[in-house]
Design a protein around this motif. Structure first.
Motif, PDB file in Angstrom:
ATOM      1  N   ALA A  69       0.825  -1.215   0.000  1.00 38.00           N
ATOM      2  CA  ALA A  69       0.000   0.000   0.000  1.00 38.00           C
ATOM      3  C   ALA A  69       0.860   1.266   0.000  1.00 38.00           C
ATOM      4  N   ASN A  70       2.169   1.112  -0.164  1.00 39.34           N
ATOM      5  CA  ASN A  70       3.091   2.242  -0.098  1.00 39.34           C
ATOM      6  C   ASN A  70       3.874   2.382  -1.397  1.00 39.34           C
ATOM      7  N   THR A  71       4.631   3.467  -1.484  1.00 41.58           N
ATOM      8  CA  THR A  71       5.527   3.696  -2.612  1.00 41.58           C
ATOM      9  C   THR A  71       6.950   3.807  -2.087  1.00 41.58           C
ATOM     10  N   THR A  72       7.869   3.145  -2.755  1.00 42.68           N
ATOM     11  CA  THR A  72       9.283   3.234  -2.426  1.00 42.68           C
ATOM     12  C   THR A  72       9.954   4.181  -3.415  1.00 42.68           C
ATOM     13  N   VAL A  73      10.736   5.130  -2.882  1.00 36.16           N
ATOM     14  CA  VAL A  73      11.490   6.080  -3.698  1.00 36.16           C
ATOM     15  C   VAL A  73      12.955   5.677  -3.630  1.00 36.16           C
ATOM     16  N   GLU A  74      13.535   5.431  -4.802  1.00 35.28           N
ATOM     17  CA  GLU A  74      14.936   5.033  -4.881  1.00 35.28           C
ATOM     18  C   GLU A  74      15.703   6.038  -5.724  1.00 35.28           C
ATOM     19  N   VAL A  75      16.961   6.255  -5.370  1.00 32.67           N
ATOM     20  CA  VAL A  75      17.797   7.244  -6.049  1.00 32.67           C
ATOM     21  C   VAL A  75      19.118   6.614  -6.466  1.00 32.67           C
TER      22      VAL A  75
END
Length: 109
Positions: A69-75
């Motif tokens: 139910a979440n979003t992962t932000v990767e850089v």
């Protein structure tokens, strides 16, 4: 700051900002991120090296993926698209697109 932090902006448009050196020091959790024009912002400009607006491909530097139910932000700080590190989890929001986030001003690079 460095480490795994829980960030809550509250009502209104908020800016969540990361400083140089914070990538890889822990995964932050943003509890109330709102996407869309005029809404919240993820300011990751200090984490990127070599990004040029209008020239660089944003998906070489940033990717967002659904995680339940979440979003992962990767850089990937140098834009090589081969060494992404998880920066943050955006709780309770899915279906985000990195190009849309950039166009709406939700992603500051």
């Amino acid at each position: 700051g460095s480490g795994a932090d829980t960030l809550t902006g509250g009502a209104g448009a908020d800016a969540f900002r990361w400083s140089a050196g914070e990538l890889g020091s822990g995964v932050d959790t943003v509890t109330d991120f709102t996407a869309g024009a005029g809404a919240d912002k993820l300011d990751i400009a200090a984490l990127l090296s070599g990004y040029t607006a209008g020239v660089s491909v944003i998906s070489d530097f940033v990717r967002v993926t659904n995680a339940g139910a979440n979003t992962t932000v990767e850089v990937d700080s140098n834009g090589g698209a081969n060494s992404f590190q998880t920066l943050a989890t955006l709780q309770g929001i899915t279906g985000l697109n990195v190009n849309t986030l950039l166009a709406n001003g939700n992603l500051i690079v």
